[in-house]
Design a protein around this motif. Structure first.
Motif, PDB file in Angstrom:
ATOM      1  N   ILE A  56       0.852  -1.203   0.000  1.00  0.00           N
ATOM      2  CA  ILE A  56       0.000   0.000   0.000  1.00  0.00           C
ATOM      3  C   ILE A  56       0.883   1.247   0.000  1.00  0.00           C
ATOM      4  O   ILE A  56       1.650   1.461   0.953  1.00  0.00           O
ATOM      5  CB  ILE A  56      -0.923   0.045   1.248  1.00  0.00           C
ATOM      6  N   LEU A  70       2.388   3.279  -3.458  1.00  0.00           N
ATOM      7  CA  LEU A  70       3.369   3.005  -4.515  1.00  0.00           C
ATOM      8  C   LEU A  70       3.960   4.317  -5.020  1.00  0.00           C
ATOM      9  O   LEU A  70       3.877   4.637  -6.208  1.00  0.00           O
ATOM     10  CB  LEU A  70       2.706   2.219  -5.648  1.00  0.00           C
ATOM     11  N   GLY A  71       4.545   5.088  -4.107  1.00  0.00           N
ATOM     12  CA  GLY A  71       5.149   6.375  -4.475  1.00  0.00           C
ATOM     13  C   GLY A  71       6.598   6.201  -4.893  1.00  0.00           C
ATOM     14  O   GLY A  71       7.006   5.142  -5.373  1.00  0.00           O
ATOM     15  N   ASN A  72       7.394   7.258  -4.670  1.00  0.00           N
ATOM     16  CA  ASN A  72       8.807   7.234  -5.086  1.00  0.00           C
ATOM     17  C   ASN A  72       9.569   6.059  -4.497  1.00  0.00           C
ATOM     18  O   ASN A  72      10.427   5.469  -5.155  1.00  0.00           O
ATOM     19  CB  ASN A  72       9.503   8.528  -4.636  1.00  0.00           C
ATOM     20  N   VAL A  93      -3.748   5.443  -3.534  1.00  0.00           N
ATOM     21  CA  VAL A  93      -4.903   6.334  -3.789  1.00  0.00           C
ATOM     22  C   VAL A  93      -4.735   7.143  -5.056  1.00  0.00           C
ATOM     23  O   VAL A  93      -5.721   7.519  -5.687  1.00  0.00           O
ATOM     24  CB  VAL A  93      -5.187   7.368  -2.656  1.00  0.00           C
ATOM     25  N   LEU A  96       3.928   5.033   3.256  1.00  0.00           N
ATOM     26  CA  LEU A  96       2.988   6.153   3.199  1.00  0.00           C
ATOM     27  C   LEU A  96       3.611   7.436   3.725  1.00  0.00           C
ATOM     28  O   LEU A  96       4.640   7.404   4.410  1.00  0.00           O
ATOM     29  CB  LEU A  96       1.752   5.785   4.042  1.00  0.00           C
ATOM     30  N   ILE A 137      -1.953   9.123   8.053  1.00  0.00           N
ATOM     31  CA  ILE A 137      -2.384   8.285   6.918  1.00  0.00           C
ATOM     32  C   ILE A 137      -2.146   6.815   7.250  1.00  0.00           C
ATOM     33  O   ILE A 137      -2.996   5.959   6.974  1.00  0.00           O
ATOM     34  CB  ILE A 137      -1.671   8.716   5.615  1.00  0.00           C
ATOM     35  N   VAL A 141      -5.020   3.915   7.115  1.00  0.00           N
ATOM     36  CA  VAL A 141      -4.856   2.724   6.256  1.00  0.00           C
ATOM     37  C   VAL A 141      -4.856   1.458   7.126  1.00  0.00           C
ATOM     38  O   VAL A 141      -5.486   0.455   6.782  1.00  0.00           O
ATOM     39  CB  VAL A 141      -3.572   2.828   5.396  1.00  0.00           C
ATOM     40  N   THR A 159       8.312   6.528   7.275  1.00  0.00           N
ATOM     41  CA  THR A 159       8.853   7.234   8.435  1.00  0.00           C
ATOM     42  C   THR A 159       7.695   7.963   9.096  1.00  0.00           C
ATOM     43  O   THR A 159       7.104   8.855   8.484  1.00  0.00           O
ATOM     44  CB  THR A 159       9.926   8.249   8.006  1.00  0.00           C
ATOM     45  N   VAL A 164      13.261   3.180   6.684  1.00  0.00           N
ATOM     46  CA  VAL A 164      14.460   2.864   5.889  1.00  0.00           C
ATOM     47  C   VAL A 164      15.399   4.049   5.797  1.00  0.00           C
ATOM     48  O   VAL A 164      14.992   5.197   5.946  1.00  0.00           O
ATOM     49  CB  VAL A 164      14.062   2.457   4.452  1.00  0.00           C
ATOM     50  N   VAL A 217      15.658   6.922  -2.656  1.00  0.00           N
ATOM     51  CA  VAL A 217      15.074   6.325  -3.862  1.00  0.00           C
ATOM     52  C   VAL A 217      16.089   5.408  -4.560  1.00  0.00           C
ATOM     53  O   VAL A 217      15.722   4.346  -5.069  1.00  0.00           O
ATOM     54  CB  VAL A 217      14.568   7.442  -4.817  1.00  0.00           C
ATOM     55  N   LYS A 220      15.528   5.532  13.730  1.00  0.00           N
ATOM     56  CA  LYS A 220      15.597   6.362  12.512  1.00  0.00           C
ATOM     57  C   LYS A 220      15.657   7.853  12.869  1.00  0.00           C
ATOM     58  O   LYS A 220      16.485   8.598  12.346  1.00  0.00           O
ATOM     59  CB  LYS A 220      14.374   6.065  11.641  1.00  0.00           C
ATOM     60  N   LEU A 248      12.615  16.571   3.440  1.00  0.00           N
ATOM     61  CA  LEU A 248      12.543  15.276   4.139  1.00  0.00           C
ATOM     62  C   LEU A 248      13.325  15.341   5.452  1.00  0.00           C
ATOM     63  O   LEU A 248      12.916  14.776   6.465  1.00  0.00           O
ATOM     64  CB  LEU A 248      13.067  14.141   3.246  1.00  0.00           C
ATOM     65  N   LYS A 270      11.076  17.054   7.855  1.00  0.00           N
ATOM     66  CA  LYS A 270      10.073  16.127   8.384  1.00  0.00           C
ATOM     67  C   LYS A 270      10.662  15.291   9.529  1.00  0.00           C
ATOM     68  O   LYS A 270      10.077  15.190  10.609  1.00  0.00           O
ATOM     69  CB  LYS A 270       9.580  15.192   7.263  1.00  0.00           C
TER      70      LYS A 270
HETATM   71  P1  NAD Z   1       5.596   9.578  -1.914  1.00  0.00           P
HETATM   72  O1  NAD Z   1       4.763  10.752  -1.575  1.00  0.00           O
HETATM   73  O2  NAD Z   1       6.292   9.523  -3.233  1.00  0.00           O
HETATM   74  O3  NAD Z   1       4.703   8.229  -1.786  1.00  0.00           O
HETATM   75  C1  NAD Z   1       3.656   8.045  -0.880  1.00  0.00           C
HETATM   76  C2  NAD Z   1       2.516   7.380  -1.652  1.00  0.00           C
HETATM   77  O4  NAD Z   1       1.466   7.062  -0.746  1.00  0.00           O
HETATM   78  C3  NAD Z   1       1.924   8.273  -2.744  1.00  0.00           C
HETATM   79  O5  NAD Z   1       1.993   7.616  -3.994  1.00  0.00           O
HETATM   80  C4  NAD Z   1       0.476   8.485  -2.282  1.00  0.00           C
HETATM   81  O6  NAD Z   1      -0.466   8.561  -3.354  1.00  0.00           O
HETATM   82  C5  NAD Z   1       0.252   7.242  -1.447  1.00  0.00           C
HETATM   83  N1  NAD Z   1      -0.863   7.373  -0.494  1.00  0.00           N
HETATM   84  C6  NAD Z   1      -1.186   8.438   0.290  1.00  0.00           C
HETATM   85  N2  NAD Z   1      -2.271   8.166   1.032  1.00  0.00           N
HETATM   86  C7  NAD Z   1      -2.655   6.900   0.722  1.00  0.00           C
HETATM   87  C8  NAD Z   1      -3.711   6.052   1.143  1.00  0.00           C
HETATM   88  N3  NAD Z   1      -4.588   6.459   2.060  1.00  0.00           N
HETATM   89  N4  NAD Z   1      -3.798   4.821   0.593  1.00  0.00           N
HETATM   90  C9  NAD Z   1      -2.914   4.400  -0.349  1.00  0.00           C
HETATM   91  N5  NAD Z   1      -1.889   5.155  -0.791  1.00  0.00           N
HETATM   92  C10 NAD Z   1      -1.760   6.394  -0.262  1.00  0.00           C
HETATM   93  O7  NAD Z   1       6.645   9.435  -0.719  1.00  0.00           O
HETATM   94  P2  NAD Z   1       7.995   8.554  -0.714  1.00  0.00           P
HETATM   95  O8  NAD Z   1       9.148   9.422  -1.077  1.00  0.00           O
HETATM   96  O9  NAD Z   1       7.753   7.287  -1.451  1.00  0.00           O
HETATM   97  O10 NAD Z   1       8.143   8.286   0.847  1.00  0.00           O
HETATM   98  C11 NAD Z   1       7.338   7.331   1.518  1.00  0.00           C
HETATM   99  C12 NAD Z   1       7.793   7.246   2.972  1.00  0.00           C
HETATM  100  O11 NAD Z   1       9.175   6.886   3.008  1.00  0.00           O
HETATM  101  C13 NAD Z   1       7.668   8.542   3.750  1.00  0.00           C
HETATM  102  O12 NAD Z   1       7.230   8.242   5.057  1.00  0.00           O
HETATM  103  C14 NAD Z   1       9.077   9.106   3.749  1.00  0.00           C
HETATM  104  O13 NAD Z   1       9.347   9.923   4.861  1.00  0.00           O
HETATM  105  C15 NAD Z   1       9.897   7.831   3.785  1.00  0.00           C
HETATM  106  N6  NAD Z   1      11.248   7.943   3.230  1.00  0.00           N
HETATM  107  C16 NAD Z   1      11.444   8.550   2.010  1.00  0.00           C
HETATM  108  C17 NAD Z   1      12.728   8.653   1.510  1.00  0.00           C
HETATM  109  C18 NAD Z   1      12.980   9.295   0.166  1.00  0.00           C
HETATM  110  O14 NAD Z   1      14.149   9.552  -0.152  1.00  0.00           O
HETATM  111  N7  NAD Z   1      11.963   9.583  -0.645  1.00  0.00           N
HETATM  112  C19 NAD Z   1      13.821   8.146   2.232  1.00  0.00           C
HETATM  113  C20 NAD Z   1      13.584   7.489   3.448  1.00  0.00           C
HETATM  114  C21 NAD Z   1      12.289   7.417   3.932  1.00  0.00           C
END
Ligand code: NAD
Length: 290
Positions: free
Chosen positions: A6, A8-10, A31, A59, A64, A68, A87, A112, A116, A162, A234, A237
């Motif tokens: 659940i 599927l973002g970055n 979503v 997420l 959120i 979920v 996180t 983690v 990316v 973390k 980030l 955050k």
């Molecule tokens: P992102 O915003 O790209 O992805 C989050 C995804 O969650 C989005 O695609 C969004 O549509 C989806 N989403 C939101 N609400 C939802 C719901 N109710 N049901 C289903 N999907 C839902 O963020 P990211 O960069 O992939 O980061 C995700 C997590 O990882 C965050 O908590 C972030 O702090 C952590 N993180 C990110 C990085 C980084 O470099 N990007 C590094 C370490 C940790």
């Protein structure tokens, strides 16, 4: 293994794709309608979670995650594991784990590091809180998505590890950047500064592995116009989460608090959004004491 994924973002999309590539049956839901290579799509989070042995969430935040989790927990079969890799704040991680336990499920908080690039390359590091039993069940998945998983103790301890790590990182990056800016004003070359500090008692990961000065030390975002890397927002955050936890735990964290203030100003008022967190160096460089 039958896995639901659940978010599927970055980060989530490449992590889910790596699990599918390794032969697991992965069903995803996001979503925003995002998808991942080799991953089936469900129309809702509970549909993805139905019959899954492990439900992974990736997420944006704790609120959120809580909503979920409330949706997927009733759909999960007994003995399944809810594995959150986002996180989030320690309180949300612990609340979700308690809710899962009540429903006869295992729960792990496993934020983690590695960004990316680490998610795509399957080289993330997981900091994990939860039971030994749940950790053992998820271990083969950590081995696919990452190169290291450290079991830090009971629920919430992964998030605790973390945010403590990233509080140190934020503070040392600022210290490294302000010292470079001072060295500039004192007429010391950046190369000399790096050569001395990287082999002296001021050394740190920020100086040695991720030097904020362009053209000095190993390749880092500074050599690429401060394109992230690890974005300043980030870091903001994570510093916010560490101060939230410090308040709850009544811990005195003055340097973490100051780092939070500086990154907040950088991101909200000084054009830091979308820049690497090491772009604090050009920020300090352009300033005097006033
Ligand atoms: P992102 O915003 O790209 O992805 C989050 C995804 O969650 C989005 O695609 C969004 O549509 C989806 N989403 C939101 N609400 C939802 C719901 N109710 N049901 C289903 N999907 C839902 O963020 P990211 O960069 O992939 O980061 C995700 C997590 O990882 C965050 O908590 C972030 O702090 C952590 N993180 C990110 C990085 C980084 O470099 N990007 C590094 C370490 C940790």
């Amino acid at each position: 293994m039958k896995i639901a994924f659940i978010g599927l973002g970055n980060m989530g999309a490449p992590m889910a794709a790596n699990l599918a590539k390794a032969g697991h049956e992965v069903t995803g839901f996001d979503v925003a309608g995002a998808a991942a290579e080799g991953v089936g799509t469900a129309v809702s989070a509970p549909e993805a979670a139905t019959g899954a042995e492990v439900v992974i969430t990736m997420l944006p935040n704790g609120q959120i995650l809580r909503s979920v989790a409330a949706e997927v927990i009733p759909a999960m079969p007994p003995g399944a594991v809810l594995l959150d890799c986002s996180t989030v704040d320690v309180d949300s991680a612990r609340a979700v784990a308690a809710q899962a336990a009540e429903a006869g499920l295992g729960a792990l908080d496993a934020p983690v590091s590695g960004g990316v690039g680490g998610a795509s390359g399957g080289t993330l590091t997981f900091m994990v809180g939860g039971s030994e039993e749940a950790f053992a069940k998820a271990k083969p998945l950590f081995d696919i998505m990452g190169q290291k998983a450290v079991h830090c103790g009971p629920s919430g301890n992964g998030q605790a590890a973390k945010i403590c790590n990233n509080m140190i990182l934020g503070v040392t990056m600022i210290a490294t950047c302000e010292a470079f800016a001072l060295a500039d004003k004192l007429g010391l070359s950046r190369e000399a500064m790096f050569d001395v500090v990287s082999t002296s008692s001021g050394y740190s990961w920020s100086m040695n592995a991720y030097c904020p000065a362009p053209g000095v030390g190993p390749q880092s975002p500074a050599d690429n116009g401060y394109k992230p890397g690890f974005a300043a927002e980030l870091m903001l955050k994570d510093l916010g989460l560490s101060q939230q936890a410090a308040e709850t735990a009544d811990a005195d964290t003055p340097m973490g608090e100051r780092a939070l203030e500086l990154y907040r100003a950088f991101v909200e008022d000084e054009g830091g959004t979308g820049r690497d967190f090491s772009a604090m160096l050009p920020r300090f460089e352009g300033r005097g004491r006033g």
